[in-house]
Design a protein around this motif. Structure first.
Motif, PDB file in Angstrom:
ATOM      1  N   LEU A  81       5.263  -5.832  13.400  1.00  0.00           N
ATOM      2  CA  LEU A  81       4.967  -4.940  12.872  1.00  0.00           C
ATOM      3  C   LEU A  81       3.451  -5.030  13.042  1.00  0.00           C
ATOM      4  N   GLN A  82       2.875  -3.826  13.508  1.00  0.00           N
ATOM      5  CA  GLN A  82       1.397  -3.581  13.009  1.00  0.00           C
ATOM      6  C   GLN A  82       0.564  -3.082  11.795  1.00  0.00           C
ATOM      7  N   MET A  83       0.029  -3.568  11.064  1.00  0.00           N
ATOM      8  CA  MET A  83       0.142  -3.016   9.897  1.00  0.00           C
ATOM      9  C   MET A  83      -1.917  -2.602   9.968  1.00  0.00           C
ATOM     10  N   ASN A  84      -2.336  -1.321   9.911  1.00  0.00           N
ATOM     11  CA  ASN A  84      -3.574  -0.960   9.621  1.00  0.00           C
ATOM     12  C   ASN A  84      -3.716  -0.263   8.861  1.00  0.00           C
ATOM     13  N   SER A  85      -5.315   0.212   8.138  1.00  0.00           N
ATOM     14  CA  SER A  85      -5.663   1.084   6.735  1.00  0.00           C
ATOM     15  C   SER A  85      -5.047  -0.007   5.589  1.00  0.00           C
ATOM     16  N   LEU A  86      -4.816  -1.468   5.663  1.00  0.00           N
ATOM     17  CA  LEU A  86      -3.931  -1.852   4.389  1.00  0.00           C
ATOM     18  C   LEU A  86      -4.587  -1.911   2.660  1.00  0.00           C
ATOM     19  N   LYS A  87      -3.504  -1.432   1.927  1.00  0.00           N
ATOM     20  CA  LYS A  87      -3.873  -0.386   0.479  1.00  0.00           C
ATOM     21  C   LYS A  87      -3.722  -2.276  -0.159  1.00  0.00           C
ATOM     22  N   PRO A  88      -4.086  -2.665  -1.280  1.00  0.00           N
ATOM     23  CA  PRO A  88      -4.179  -3.216  -2.112  1.00  0.00           C
ATOM     24  C   PRO A  88      -2.452  -2.604  -3.222  1.00  0.00           C
ATOM     25  N   GLU A  89      -1.840  -1.725  -2.861  1.00  0.00           N
ATOM     26  CA  GLU A  89      -0.127  -1.874  -2.676  1.00  0.00           C
ATOM     27  C   GLU A  89       0.301  -2.206  -2.263  1.00  0.00           C
ATOM     28  N   ASP A  90       0.176  -2.498  -0.578  1.00  0.00           N
ATOM     29  CA  ASP A  90       0.327  -2.977   0.208  1.00  0.00           C
ATOM     30  C   ASP A  90       1.145  -4.270   0.169  1.00  0.00           C
ATOM     31  N   THR A  91       0.379  -5.505  -0.793  1.00  0.00           N
ATOM     32  CA  THR A  91       0.635  -6.023  -1.301  1.00  0.00           C
ATOM     33  C   THR A  91       1.945  -6.430  -1.624  1.00  0.00           C
ATOM     34  N   ALA A  92       2.412  -7.751  -1.218  1.00  0.00           N
ATOM     35  CA  ALA A  92       3.872  -7.950  -1.168  1.00  0.00           C
ATOM     36  C   ALA A  92       4.586  -9.286  -0.072  1.00  0.00           C
ATOM     37  N   VAL A  93       5.514  -9.215  -0.827  1.00  0.00           N
ATOM     38  CA  VAL A  93       6.143 -10.423   0.625  1.00  0.00           C
ATOM     39  C   VAL A  93       7.064  -9.703   1.698  1.00  0.00           C
ATOM     40  N   TYR A  94       6.556  -9.777   3.129  1.00  0.00           N
ATOM     41  CA  TYR A  94       7.291  -9.128   4.061  1.00  0.00           C
ATOM     42  C   TYR A  94       8.428  -9.599   4.399  1.00  0.00           C
ATOM     43  N   TYR A  95       9.847  -9.839   4.541  1.00  0.00           N
ATOM     44  CA  TYR A  95      10.715 -10.127   5.169  1.00  0.00           C
ATOM     45  C   TYR A  95      11.447  -9.321   6.405  1.00  0.00           C
ATOM     46  N   CYS A  96      11.497 -10.015   7.480  1.00  0.00           N
ATOM     47  CA  CYS A  96      12.648  -9.153   8.639  1.00  0.00           C
ATOM     48  C   CYS A  96      13.898  -9.401   8.618  1.00  0.00           C
ATOM     49  N   ASP A 112      22.565  -8.481   7.367  1.00  0.00           N
ATOM     50  CA  ASP A 112      23.047  -9.987   7.488  1.00  0.00           C
ATOM     51  C   ASP A 112      22.161 -10.804   7.666  1.00  0.00           C
ATOM     52  N   TYR A 113      21.244 -11.098   7.965  1.00  0.00           N
ATOM     53  CA  TYR A 113      20.358 -12.346   8.289  1.00  0.00           C
ATOM     54  C   TYR A 113      18.734 -11.633   8.047  1.00  0.00           C
ATOM     55  N   TRP A 114      18.373 -12.632   7.665  1.00  0.00           N
ATOM     56  CA  TRP A 114      16.699 -12.634   6.894  1.00  0.00           C
ATOM     57  C   TRP A 114      15.994 -13.767   7.236  1.00  0.00           C
ATOM     58  N   GLY A 115      14.816 -13.448   6.744  1.00  0.00           N
ATOM     59  CA  GLY A 115      13.507 -14.405   7.200  1.00  0.00           C
ATOM     60  C   GLY A 115      13.257 -14.948   6.281  1.00  0.00           C
ATOM     61  N   GLN A 116      12.314 -16.208   5.922  1.00  0.00           N
ATOM     62  CA  GLN A 116      11.787 -16.638   4.211  1.00  0.00           C
ATOM     63  C   GLN A 116      10.821 -15.758   4.120  1.00  0.00           C
ATOM     64  N   GLY A 117      10.154 -15.286   4.504  1.00  0.00           N
ATOM     65  CA  GLY A 117       9.986 -13.720   3.929  1.00  0.00           C
ATOM     66  C   GLY A 117       7.714 -14.705   4.896  1.00  0.00           C
ATOM     67  N   THR A 118       6.745 -13.986   4.886  1.00  0.00           N
ATOM     68  CA  THR A 118       5.665 -14.774   4.640  1.00  0.00           C
ATOM     69  C   THR A 118       4.558 -13.304   3.776  1.00  0.00           C
ATOM     70  N   GLN A 119       3.992 -14.254   3.193  1.00  0.00           N
ATOM     71  CA  GLN A 119       2.666 -13.103   2.039  1.00  0.00           C
ATOM     72  C   GLN A 119       1.951 -12.034   2.545  1.00  0.00           C
ATOM     73  N   VAL A 120       1.893 -11.633   2.242  1.00  0.00           N
ATOM     74  CA  VAL A 120       0.257 -10.673   3.085  1.00  0.00           C
ATOM     75  C   VAL A 120      -0.178 -10.213   1.093  1.00  0.00           C
ATOM     76  N   THR A 121      -1.626 -10.938   1.113  1.00  0.00           N
ATOM     77  CA  THR A 121      -1.980  -9.839  -0.261  1.00  0.00           C
ATOM     78  C   THR A 121      -3.398  -9.307   0.358  1.00  0.00           C
ATOM     79  N   VAL A 122      -3.738  -7.880  -0.395  1.00  0.00           N
ATOM     80  CA  VAL A 122      -4.752  -6.895  -0.091  1.00  0.00           C
ATOM     81  C   VAL A 122      -5.694  -7.155  -0.802  1.00  0.00           C
ATOM     82  N   SER A 123      -6.936  -6.885  -1.081  1.00  0.00           N
ATOM     83  CA  SER A 123      -7.799  -7.172  -1.575  1.00  0.00           C
ATOM     84  C   SER A 123      -8.523  -6.059  -2.090  1.00  0.00           C
ATOM     85  N   SER A 124      -8.728  -5.445  -3.215  1.00  0.00           N
ATOM     86  CA  SER A 124      -9.598  -4.423  -2.736  1.00  0.00           C
ATOM     87  C   SER A 124     -11.287  -4.472  -2.790  1.00  0.00           C
TER      88      SER A 124
END
Length: 124
Positions: A81-96, A112-124
């Motif tokens: 997942l290529q994420m560009n122009s990130l915003k503070p509201e994109d802050t979340a745990v991202y799961y595949c 049915d299947y999930w990963g454990q998640g990875t944290q993305v934090t976008v500061s303003s």
């Protein structure tokens, strides 16, 4: 069984870019439809993007359309997942997530299947 492991999260500033990876092991990767979801603090888990087996067909939530790009490399058993122009509201745990044939690409209960998640934090 399919095991999914996300990576690539981190702390970035607004306007920056990040690329998340989701590496799969177990069953034949190319048979699965893959998706990214995220959960922000205090909110429900929400759909971000999905990609079909060949990688040609992709689907995006309106909130990320034009900024995020989903892709997959079946030879490497990896989705991105290529994420560009990130915003503070994109802050979340991202799961595949993965499923052979979800009835709705955007509904988390269809996977049915999930990963454990990875944290993305976008500061303003």
């Amino acid at each position: 069984q399919v095991q999914l492991v996300e990576s690539g999260g981190g702390l970035v500033q607004a306007g920056d870019s990040l690329r998340l990876s989701c590496e799969a092991s177990g069953r034949t990767f190319s048979n699965y439809i893959l998706a990214w979801f995220r959960r922000a603090p205090g909110k429900e888990r929400e759909f971000i993007a999905a990609i079909k087996w060949s990688g040609i067909a992709t689907y995006y939530a309106d909130a990320v359309k034009g900024r995020f790009a989903i892709s997959r490399d079946n030879a490497k058993n990896t989705m991105y997942l290529q994420m560009n122009s990130l915003k503070p509201e994109d802050t979340a745990v991202y799961y595949c997530a993965a499923d052979l044939a979800p009835r709705s690409y955007s509904t988390d209960t269809n996977y049915d299947y999930w990963g454990q998640g990875t944290q993305v934090t976008v500061s303003s």
